[in-house]
Scaffold this motif. Structure first.
Motif, PDB file in Angstrom:
ATOM      1  N   PRO A 225    -118.174 -30.290 -35.404  1.00  0.00           N
ATOM      2  CA  PRO A 225    -118.378 -29.240 -34.401  1.00  0.00           C
ATOM      3  C   PRO A 225    -117.156 -28.345 -34.251  1.00  0.00           C
ATOM      4  O   PRO A 225    -116.036 -28.828 -34.048  1.00  0.00           O
ATOM      5  CB  PRO A 225    -118.642 -30.030 -33.113  1.00  0.00           C
ATOM      6  N   ALA A 226    -117.363 -27.037 -34.341  1.00  0.00           N
ATOM      7  CA  ALA A 226    -116.252 -26.088 -34.268  1.00  0.00           C
ATOM      8  C   ALA A 226    -115.563 -26.125 -32.908  1.00  0.00           C
ATOM      9  O   ALA A 226    -114.382 -25.780 -32.792  1.00  0.00           O
ATOM     10  CB  ALA A 226    -116.760 -24.676 -34.559  1.00  0.00           C
ATOM     11  N   SER A 227    -116.294 -26.538 -31.867  1.00  0.00           N
ATOM     12  CA  SER A 227    -115.735 -26.547 -30.522  1.00  0.00           C
ATOM     13  C   SER A 227    -114.971 -27.826 -30.203  1.00  0.00           C
ATOM     14  O   SER A 227    -114.348 -27.929 -29.150  1.00  0.00           O
ATOM     15  CB  SER A 227    -116.853 -26.373 -29.491  1.00  0.00           C
ATOM     16  N   SER A 228    -114.998 -28.819 -31.091  1.00  0.00           N
ATOM     17  CA  SER A 228    -114.305 -30.084 -30.826  1.00  0.00           C
ATOM     18  C   SER A 228    -112.796 -29.871 -30.812  1.00  0.00           C
ATOM     19  O   SER A 228    -112.269 -28.954 -31.461  1.00  0.00           O
ATOM     20  CB  SER A 228    -114.659 -31.120 -31.895  1.00  0.00           C
ATOM     21  N   ARG A 229    -112.106 -30.711 -30.072  1.00  0.00           N
ATOM     22  CA  ARG A 229    -110.649 -30.580 -30.026  1.00  0.00           C
ATOM     23  C   ARG A 229    -110.044 -30.821 -31.406  1.00  0.00           C
ATOM     24  O   ARG A 229    -109.035 -30.218 -31.765  1.00  0.00           O
ATOM     25  CB  ARG A 229    -110.058 -31.558 -29.005  1.00  0.00           C
ATOM     26  N   PHE A 230    -110.665 -31.696 -32.169  1.00  0.00           N
ATOM     27  CA  PHE A 230    -110.170 -31.971 -33.513  1.00  0.00           C
ATOM     28  C   PHE A 230    -110.199 -30.695 -34.356  1.00  0.00           C
ATOM     29  O   PHE A 230    -109.196 -30.320 -34.973  1.00  0.00           O
ATOM     30  CB  PHE A 230    -111.018 -33.063 -34.168  1.00  0.00           C
ATOM     31  N   ALA A 231    -111.338 -30.016 -34.386  1.00  0.00           N
ATOM     32  CA  ALA A 231    -111.461 -28.788 -35.184  1.00  0.00           C
ATOM     33  C   ALA A 231    -110.528 -27.700 -34.668  1.00  0.00           C
ATOM     34  O   ALA A 231    -109.913 -26.965 -35.460  1.00  0.00           O
ATOM     35  CB  ALA A 231    -112.906 -28.306 -35.174  1.00  0.00           C
ATOM     36  N   ARG A 232    -110.413 -27.575 -33.357  1.00  0.00           N
ATOM     37  CA  ARG A 232    -109.551 -26.545 -32.792  1.00  0.00           C
ATOM     38  C   ARG A 232    -108.094 -26.781 -33.170  1.00  0.00           C
ATOM     39  O   ARG A 232    -107.342 -25.828 -33.418  1.00  0.00           O
ATOM     40  CB  ARG A 232    -109.716 -26.495 -31.270  1.00  0.00           C
ATOM     41  N   THR A 233    -107.688 -28.052 -33.245  1.00  0.00           N
ATOM     42  CA  THR A 233    -106.304 -28.368 -33.611  1.00  0.00           C
ATOM     43  C   THR A 233    -106.033 -28.048 -35.076  1.00  0.00           C
ATOM     44  O   THR A 233    -104.981 -27.492 -35.416  1.00  0.00           O
ATOM     45  CB  THR A 233    -106.014 -29.850 -33.321  1.00  0.00           C
ATOM     46  N   VAL A 234    -106.968 -28.377 -35.943  1.00  0.00           N
ATOM     47  CA  VAL A 234    -106.798 -28.038 -37.365  1.00  0.00           C
ATOM     48  C   VAL A 234    -106.710 -26.519 -37.534  1.00  0.00           C
ATOM     49  O   VAL A 234    -105.854 -26.008 -38.272  1.00  0.00           O
ATOM     50  CB  VAL A 234    -107.957 -28.613 -38.206  1.00  0.00           C
ATOM     51  N   ARG A 235    -107.586 -25.783 -36.846  1.00  0.00           N
ATOM     52  CA  ARG A 235    -107.541 -24.323 -36.936  1.00  0.00           C
ATOM     53  C   ARG A 235    -106.229 -23.767 -36.377  1.00  0.00           C
ATOM     54  O   ARG A 235    -105.691 -22.781 -36.881  1.00  0.00           O
ATOM     55  CB  ARG A 235    -108.731 -23.695 -36.192  1.00  0.00           C
ATOM     56  N   ARG A 236    -105.717 -24.412 -35.339  1.00  0.00           N
ATOM     57  CA  ARG A 236    -104.453 -23.963 -34.738  1.00  0.00           C
ATOM     58  C   ARG A 236    -103.306 -24.080 -35.748  1.00  0.00           C
ATOM     59  O   ARG A 236    -102.503 -23.157 -35.893  1.00  0.00           O
ATOM     60  CB  ARG A 236    -104.161 -24.806 -33.496  1.00  0.00           C
ATOM     61  N   VAL A 237    -103.242 -25.195 -36.450  1.00  0.00           N
ATOM     62  CA  VAL A 237    -102.194 -25.365 -37.461  1.00  0.00           C
ATOM     63  C   VAL A 237    -102.337 -24.303 -38.545  1.00  0.00           C
ATOM     64  O   VAL A 237    -101.345 -23.692 -38.973  1.00  0.00           O
ATOM     65  CB  VAL A 237    -102.259 -26.776 -38.075  1.00  0.00           C
ATOM     66  N   THR A 238    -103.563 -24.057 -38.968  1.00  0.00           N
ATOM     67  CA  THR A 238    -103.811 -23.058 -40.003  1.00  0.00           C
ATOM     68  C   THR A 238    -103.372 -21.671 -39.542  1.00  0.00           C
ATOM     69  O   THR A 238    -102.761 -20.906 -40.310  1.00  0.00           O
ATOM     70  CB  THR A 238    -105.299 -23.039 -40.379  1.00  0.00           C
ATOM     71  N   SER A 239    -103.634 -21.338 -38.291  1.00  0.00           N
ATOM     72  CA  SER A 239    -103.263 -20.014 -37.777  1.00  0.00           C
ATOM     73  C   SER A 239    -101.740 -19.854 -37.709  1.00  0.00           C
ATOM     74  O   SER A 239    -101.209 -18.777 -37.992  1.00  0.00           O
ATOM     75  CB  SER A 239    -103.887 -19.772 -36.398  1.00  0.00           C
ATOM     76  N   LEU A 240    -101.035 -20.916 -37.340  1.00  0.00           N
ATOM     77  CA  LEU A 240     -99.575 -20.857 -37.286  1.00  0.00           C
ATOM     78  C   LEU A 240     -98.987 -20.725 -38.688  1.00  0.00           C
ATOM     79  O   LEU A 240     -98.012 -19.991 -38.902  1.00  0.00           O
ATOM     80  CB  LEU A 240     -99.031 -22.106 -36.593  1.00  0.00           C
ATOM     81  N   TYR A 241     -99.601 -21.414 -39.635  1.00  0.00           N
ATOM     82  CA  TYR A 241     -99.182 -21.297 -41.028  1.00  0.00           C
ATOM     83  C   TYR A 241     -99.379 -19.862 -41.519  1.00  0.00           C
ATOM     84  O   TYR A 241     -98.498 -19.276 -42.160  1.00  0.00           O
ATOM     85  CB  TYR A 241     -99.990 -22.281 -41.874  1.00  0.00           C
ATOM     86  N   GLU A 242    -100.526 -19.280 -41.200  1.00  0.00           N
ATOM     87  CA  GLU A 242    -100.809 -17.912 -41.626  1.00  0.00           C
ATOM     88  C   GLU A 242     -99.894 -16.896 -40.937  1.00  0.00           C
ATOM     89  O   GLU A 242     -99.638 -15.815 -41.474  1.00  0.00           O
ATOM     90  CB  GLU A 242    -102.266 -17.566 -41.326  1.00  0.00           C
ATOM     91  N   ALA A 243     -99.389 -17.259 -39.761  1.00  0.00           N
ATOM     92  CA  ALA A 243     -98.456 -16.380 -39.046  1.00  0.00           C
ATOM     93  C   ALA A 243     -97.028 -16.511 -39.570  1.00  0.00           C
ATOM     94  O   ALA A 243     -96.096 -15.920 -39.004  1.00  0.00           O
ATOM     95  CB  ALA A 243     -98.500 -16.685 -37.555  1.00  0.00           C
ATOM     96  N   SER A 244     -96.859 -17.301 -40.633  1.00  0.00           N
ATOM     97  CA  SER A 244     -95.561 -17.477 -41.314  1.00  0.00           C
ATOM     98  C   SER A 244     -94.531 -18.231 -40.485  1.00  0.00           C
ATOM     99  O   SER A 244     -93.321 -18.072 -40.688  1.00  0.00           O
ATOM    100  CB  SER A 244     -94.990 -16.117 -41.756  1.00  0.00           C
TER     101      SER A 244
END
Length: 373
Positions: A225-244
């Motif tokens: 589920p995209a709304s799960s805390r697990f998925a949100r945390t993985v996406r958060r790491v990815t966004s920080l990585y993409e922000a360099s």
């Protein structure tokens, strides 16, 4: 998805997954205690022992070293002293999962997972959610009560560490891998603990065909589920990585956002794993080194990162310093498997991956095979 290295045979990728899991587990084992072995303490130890950048197993502590209490098993899992792998539940459950698929088939039930635990796994070699579920099984409870009754560890990392074999046997099919992992996970976990297992199985399955670690991570997110805390945390790491942001800045940010969950909870460990895979940038050594340096459940995270990285590069490309000390052997608490060859486990896994609908137990076809490597 298309592979960047289609010439790597399926057998070599699966063997790489097994080797990577064992090597990553051994790398993280001496510092497995996230409340003590923080990222800062791990790096201080590595600087103290002149081991940064980390390119091999952890070094032994110099004589008279204070302030760095390694786990009691450390003499058998530091560089220069490894002679085959140590016993560890992160490898035991991969072996048990292989036995499950061989004996019960891909149509196994959650109840059959429990039966196999009771017959093959010693109670005292289980921990947290698995021990609670084992106790509940022994007392006559059935799933899903085995996961929910008197079990405060339902969202911890235990089900995630059991998931790799479902990915290895479903190469390129993350959704099917996640379905198998869910059936296993609900014996002992709920919520984010189950999503963690589904995600890990899908991640390993996607690694067989993904062009880059980011592609495998994206594919793995589609099964939970995209709304799960697990998925949100993985996406958060990815966004920080993409922000360099740097690896250190990314982990420090997510650490503050997941504070209070504890060092064995699935969610903060998913952040460490995701960061290791992204910043490792497809390099086997860098991936497992960064993942273990990330702290928390170091041996479990190192094992999963090593599995993904090993699948992507294949066994032949895993550097010798990680592979050779293992001597192609694992210690295991699973009855009948102590001292088994890693190459044998990989061969048996490959047979299941090529013919997932045929088991030794039934000989009945349940599904289709995978395309030739």
């Amino acid at each position: 998805m298309t592979s960047t290295a289609p010439d790597i045979p399926l057998a070599d990728r699966i063997h790489g997954g097994w080797l990577g899991r064992v090597a990553g587990n051994m790398l993280g084992k001496p510092v497995e205690r996230g409340d003590y072995w923080t990222r800062n303490r791990i790096d201080r130890y590595l600087r103290h022992t002149d081991a940064l950048p980390l390119t091999d197993y952890l070094p032994a502590p110099p004589e008279g070293t204070a302030g760095f209490e390694l786990r009691p098993e450390w003499p058998a899992c530091v560089r220069g002293r490894i002679d085959g792998s140590c016993r560890d539940d992160d490898v035991d459950y991969a072996i048990l999962g292989l036995e499950l698929l061989e004996s019960r088939g891909f149509g196994f039930s959650t109840e059959q997972v429990g039966e196999l635990w009771l017959s093959r796994l010693p109670y005292l070699q289980t921990f947290t959610a698995e021990r609670a579920a084992y106790r509940n099984l022994a007392n006559g409870l059935k799933p899903p009560l085995t996961a929910t009754y008197d079990n405060p560890y339902q969202e911890w990392i235990g089900a995630l560490i059991r998931a790799d074999v479902f990915g290895w046997t479903c190469p390129g099919d993350p959704r099917r891998a996640a379905s198998l992992a869910r059936r296993d996970a609900v014996l002992s976990h709920t919520g984010n603990g189950v999503y963690a297992a589904m995600w890990a199985a899908a991640l390993v399955a996607a690694a067989f065909t993904a062009a880059a670690p980011r592609d495998a991570l994206d594919a793995a997110l589609t099964v939970i589920p995209a709304s799960s805390r697990f998925a949100r945390t993985v996406r958060r790491v990815t966004s920080l990585y993409e922000a360099s942001l740097s690896w250190e800045e990314t982990l420090a940010t997510v650490e503050s956002e997941t504070a209070g969950l504890g060092w064995i909870h699935a969610v903060p460990n998913a952040a460490v794993l995701t960061a290791g895979l992204l910043y490792g940038d497809g390099d086997f050594t860098r991936t497992i080194a960064l993942t273990v340096r990330g702290g928390l459940d170091t041996d479990s995270n190192g094992a999963t990162a090593g599995s993904v990285a090993g699948v992507r590069c294949g066994a032949a490309a895993i550097p010798a310093q990680w592979r050779d000390p293992l001597r192609d052997r694992v210690r295991s608490a699973v009855f009948g498997y102590d001292g088994v060859r890693i190459s044998e486990l990989a061969e048996r896994t490959e047979r299941l991956a090529r013919h997932p609908g045929v088991t030794e137990a039934s000989g009945v076809t349940e599904g289709s095979g995978v395309p030739p490597a």
